[in-house]
Design a protein around this motif. Structure first.
Motif, PDB file in Angstrom:
ATOM      1  N   ASP A 103      38.247   0.569  84.939  1.00 45.44           N
ATOM      2  CA  ASP A 103      37.628   0.045  85.419  1.00 45.44           C
ATOM      3  C   ASP A 103      37.780  -1.314  86.317  1.00 45.44           C
ATOM      4  O   ASP A 103      36.968  -1.986  87.219  1.00 45.44           O
ATOM      5  N   TYR A 104      39.156  -2.037  85.873  1.00 42.85           N
ATOM      6  CA  TYR A 104      39.320  -3.533  86.752  1.00 42.85           C
ATOM      7  C   TYR A 104      40.237  -4.151  86.795  1.00 42.85           C
ATOM      8  O   TYR A 104      41.276  -2.604  86.300  1.00 42.85           O
ATOM      9  N   PRO A 105      40.677  -4.342  88.009  1.00 43.51           N
ATOM     10  CA  PRO A 105      42.078  -4.876  88.550  1.00 43.51           C
ATOM     11  C   PRO A 105      43.092  -4.961  87.457  1.00 43.51           C
ATOM     12  O   PRO A 105      42.870  -5.953  86.992  1.00 43.51           O
ATOM     13  N   TYR A 106      43.452  -4.130  89.120  1.00 42.86           N
ATOM     14  CA  TYR A 106      45.736  -5.274  88.064  1.00 42.86           C
ATOM     15  C   TYR A 106      45.416  -6.714  88.102  1.00 42.86           C
ATOM     16  O   TYR A 106      45.042  -7.394  88.897  1.00 42.86           O
ATOM     17  N   VAL A 107      45.707  -7.453  86.545  1.00 42.82           N
ATOM     18  CA  VAL A 107      45.611  -8.686  87.232  1.00 42.82           C
ATOM     19  C   VAL A 107      46.765  -9.115  88.496  1.00 42.82           C
ATOM     20  O   VAL A 107      46.562 -10.218  88.828  1.00 42.82           O
ATOM     21  N   GLU A 108      48.144  -8.766  87.966  1.00 40.44           N
ATOM     22  CA  GLU A 108      49.416  -8.914  89.306  1.00 40.44           C
ATOM     23  C   GLU A 108      48.326  -8.961  90.318  1.00 40.44           C
ATOM     24  O   GLU A 108      48.873 -10.036  91.732  1.00 40.44           O
ATOM     25  N   SER A 109      46.483  -8.315  91.046  1.00 46.26           N
ATOM     26  CA  SER A 109      46.889  -8.409  92.267  1.00 46.26           C
ATOM     27  C   SER A 109      46.355  -9.297  92.660  1.00 46.26           C
ATOM     28  O   SER A 109      45.505  -9.785  93.971  1.00 46.26           O
ATOM     29  N   LEU A 110      45.311  -9.703  91.198  1.00 39.42           N
ATOM     30  CA  LEU A 110      44.998 -11.342  91.153  1.00 39.42           C
ATOM     31  C   LEU A 110      45.849 -12.640  91.842  1.00 39.42           C
ATOM     32  O   LEU A 110      45.804 -13.564  92.629  1.00 39.42           O
ATOM     33  N   TRP A 111      46.654 -12.474  91.310  1.00 37.42           N
ATOM     34  CA  TRP A 111      48.133 -12.858  91.717  1.00 37.42           C
ATOM     35  C   TRP A 111      48.483 -13.525  93.523  1.00 37.42           C
ATOM     36  O   TRP A 111      48.435 -13.987  93.891  1.00 37.42           O
ATOM     37  N   PHE A 112      48.354 -12.088  94.141  1.00 36.44           N
ATOM     38  CA  PHE A 112      48.393 -11.751  95.813  1.00 36.44           C
ATOM     39  C   PHE A 112      47.781 -12.192  96.223  1.00 36.44           C
ATOM     40  O   PHE A 112      47.565 -13.693  96.970  1.00 36.44           O
ATOM     41  N   PHE A 113      46.288 -11.981  95.484  1.00 32.87           N
ATOM     42  CA  PHE A 113      45.099 -12.713  96.129  1.00 32.87           C
ATOM     43  C   PHE A 113      44.723 -13.736  96.248  1.00 32.87           C
ATOM     44  O   PHE A 113      44.622 -14.789  97.122  1.00 32.87           O
ATOM     45  N   LEU A 114      45.589 -14.855  95.131  1.00 31.66           N
ATOM     46  CA  LEU A 114      44.673 -16.235  95.358  1.00 31.66           C
ATOM     47  C   LEU A 114      46.147 -16.971  95.811  1.00 31.66           C
ATOM     48  O   LEU A 114      45.464 -18.070  96.609  1.00 31.66           O
ATOM     49  N   LEU A 115      47.157 -16.121  96.275  1.00 30.97           N
ATOM     50  CA  LEU A 115      48.210 -17.141  96.550  1.00 30.97           C
ATOM     51  C   LEU A 115      47.661 -16.871  97.938  1.00 30.97           C
ATOM     52  O   LEU A 115      48.236 -18.248  98.779  1.00 30.97           O
ATOM     53  N   ASP A 126      41.086  -2.851  79.476  1.00 34.57           N
ATOM     54  CA  ASP A 126      39.982  -3.777  80.650  1.00 34.57           C
ATOM     55  C   ASP A 126      39.750  -4.739  80.322  1.00 34.57           C
ATOM     56  O   ASP A 126      38.710  -5.990  81.190  1.00 34.57           O
ATOM     57  N   VAL A 127      39.771  -4.510  79.433  1.00 29.83           N
ATOM     58  CA  VAL A 127      38.574  -6.313  78.372  1.00 29.83           C
ATOM     59  C   VAL A 127      40.266  -7.091  79.061  1.00 29.83           C
ATOM     60  O   VAL A 127      39.827  -8.453  79.418  1.00 29.83           O
ATOM     61  N   ALA A 128      41.379  -6.770  78.781  1.00 30.08           N
ATOM     62  CA  ALA A 128      42.373  -8.363  78.830  1.00 30.08           C
ATOM     63  C   ALA A 128      42.617  -8.190  80.882  1.00 30.08           C
ATOM     64  O   ALA A 128      42.300  -9.602  80.870  1.00 30.08           O
ATOM     65  N   ARG A 129      42.635  -7.445  81.295  1.00 34.41           N
ATOM     66  CA  ARG A 129      42.387  -7.398  82.888  1.00 34.41           C
ATOM     67  C   ARG A 129      41.064  -8.106  83.517  1.00 34.41           C
ATOM     68  O   ARG A 129      41.102  -9.458  83.904  1.00 34.41           O
ATOM     69  N   MET A 130      39.921  -8.163  82.747  1.00 30.26           N
ATOM     70  CA  MET A 130      38.650  -8.627  82.960  1.00 30.26           C
ATOM     71  C   MET A 130      38.552 -10.195  82.411  1.00 30.26           C
ATOM     72  O   MET A 130      38.462 -11.301  83.389  1.00 30.26           O
ATOM     73  N   TYR A 131      39.282 -10.443  81.301  1.00 24.39           N
ATOM     74  CA  TYR A 131      39.270 -11.620  80.658  1.00 24.39           C
ATOM     75  C   TYR A 131      40.331 -12.504  81.105  1.00 24.39           C
ATOM     76  O   TYR A 131      39.954 -13.234  82.105  1.00 24.39           O
TER      77      TYR A 131
END
Ligand code: CMX
Length: 434
Positions: free
Chosen positions: A83-95, A222-227
């Motif tokens: 249900d929740y995205p790859y945390v790694e993809s947030l790194w890409f998006f924020l950069l 998924d909790v970890a990804r959301m958190y």
């Protein structure tokens, strides 16, 4: 990872002239005034930091690269069936400000895997620490211990080029971020599970592997990804983000900066509030003998806390003036997944009584809940009940935004931070008292 570096390099080249122009042609334009109240009162509202990675609107809450949290959850690529995205993809998006494709996100997951092995000496240092060390002290210690790995430090000693200084900072940041969840899980298993460690599973992404190494079954992945995503960034002025930026401004590397960030996050008015909320709710639970308190009973408990001179943890904010969307995201998760949980019911009753009480007391400028009011209850429900550990989770998440920021700090050549101080005599003279 070449796609990300190339994209980032292009973004940096496009962005630099904007910063240069603002400095050269508009450097004297005022962004605002500074009052005595702000100078003595923790610099609230003074506009002295520039970042494009996130912006906090007092009423709307946080946006990452212009997107609200629900939009971020919707847009970023997810592992199959999750249900929740790859945390790694947030790194890409924020950069970069670009949403990665599924393939780009999955390439980055592989890149993180290559970097996530924790050096044995870090484990040795953690094992040698006093058994009653707080998990945040252990986390900070582990991060700073790895400073000798810094590529930025090495590049500096070899003669750092200002235009490319962001590259070793990016490399350090990616290395460190990849290792932080594993270090966090190591601390958890060492401290609370009798050093019964669980090996890394190379088939899993960051969120999945973290849950696995913690020893907590799905859907905790998924909790970890959301958190981690929810806690990643909150613009630049909060203690954790600002301390990272400040330390890095001295050209200290990512290891020094993130260790300092964790030390600031460990304060009870900042990240430690998530553990304080749980400790405090357990107090109500004990007093109530496990029964759900009525609004009147909960109100009494809240007033008793205030009258004993303590703050209500999880409520109030220096910038926000409405319910924190990070609280709302987690509340919606609770309504969906743990609606019958007793602690969630406590948090729910608190939400019904605390804002009115804080308004009646008349001190807090923001009577609404913040990110920390809800987060511990979710962890507790999924079996992570050692609440001293909760701020470590916040630290892993917050590293994503702060590391993206210091990578950009080097890209834009932000100088060493050095605001000016005055003496009380001088301030009194300005006030016309003397
Ligand atoms: N309970 C009781 N009193 C509170 C309060 C709360 N939750 N929030 C603010 N106040 C009080 C302050 O202590 C201050 O009192 P004094 O005038 O006696 O010093 C007064 O109200 C005014 O404070 P404010 O301007 O509204 O808030 P600040 O910007 O100074 O502080 C914060 C912000 C978060 C530190 C504060 O609201 C607080 O202590 N909250 C509880 C701790 C907490 O949840 N922290 C986590 C914040 C989230 C994050 O980490 O980003």
């Amino acid at each position: 990872m070449q796609t990300l570096i190339d994209k980032l390099s292009k973004k940096i080249d496009e962005h630099r002239p904007r910063t240069v122009r603002l400095l050269k042609e508009y450097g004297d334009v005022e962004l605002g005034k500074v009052t005595i109240g702000q100078a003595i009162g923790g610099m609230r509202g003074v506009k002295v930091l520039v970042t494009d990675i996130s912006y906090l609107d007092p009423n709307e809450g946080i946006r990452y690269r212009g997107k609200t949290l629900p939009e971020v959850f919707e847009l970023l690529p997810k592992p199959a069936g999750k249900d929740y995205p790859y945390v790694e993809s947030l790194w890409f998006f924020l950069l970069t400000g670009d949403v990665p494709t599924q393939a780009e996100a999955e390439d980055l997951v592989e890149e993180f895997k290559k970097r996530r092995k924790i050096p044995q000496y870090v484990k040795d240092i953690l094992n040698a620490a006093p058994k009653d060390s707080h998990p945040m002290a252990l986390f900070s210690m582990a991060v700073v211990a790895m400073q000798k790995e810094s590529k930025f430090y090495k590049a500096y000693n070899e003669g750092l080029d200002k235009m490319t200084a962001w590259i070793p900072m990016y490399e350090d940041s990616t290395d460190l971020l990849a290792k932080m969840p594993g270090i966090a899980a190591y601390i958890y298993r060492m401290k609370y599970k009798n050093s019964d460690f669980i090996d890394d599973d190379m088939s899993l992404d960051m969120g999945g592997n973290f849950a696995h190494m913690m020893g907590i079954p799905v859907p905790y992945d998924d909790v970890a990804r959301m958190y981690f995503i929810t806690h990643a960034d909150h613009e630049s002025g909060n203690v954790s983000a600002h301390s990272t930026h400040l330390i890095a401004s001295a050209l200290s590397d990512a290891y020094y900066s993130i260790s300092g960030m964790l030390n600031g996050l460990a304060g009870p008015l900042h990240g430690l509030a998530n553990q304080e909320v749980l400790r405090w709710i357990q107090g109500v639970r004990e007093q109530m003998g496990n029964k759900i308190p009525t609004k009147e009973e909960m109100s009494k408990f809240v007033w008793d806390t205030l009258n004993s001179g303590q703050v209500i943890p999880g409520y109030g904010h220096a910038v926000l003036r409405k319910t924190d969307p990070r609280y709302t995201v987690q509340r919606e998760f609770c309504i969906k997944h743990l609606n019958d949980d007793i602690l969630f019911k406590y948090v729910d009753v608190l939400y019904q009584v605390v804002p009115d009480i804080l308004r009646e007391q008349g001190k807090a400028k923001n009577p609404w809940p913040n990110v920390d009011a809800q987060s511990g209850v979710i962890q507790w429900f999924y079996g992570l009940q050692e609440y001293d550990f909760y701020t470590v989770l916040f630290g892993v998440g917050r590293a994503i935004g702060t590391l993206a920021n210091i990578t950009w700090d080097r890209a834009l050549g932000y100088p060493i931070e050095r605001p000016k101080s005055l003496t009380t005599d001088m301030v009194e003279a300005v006030a016309g008292i003397k």
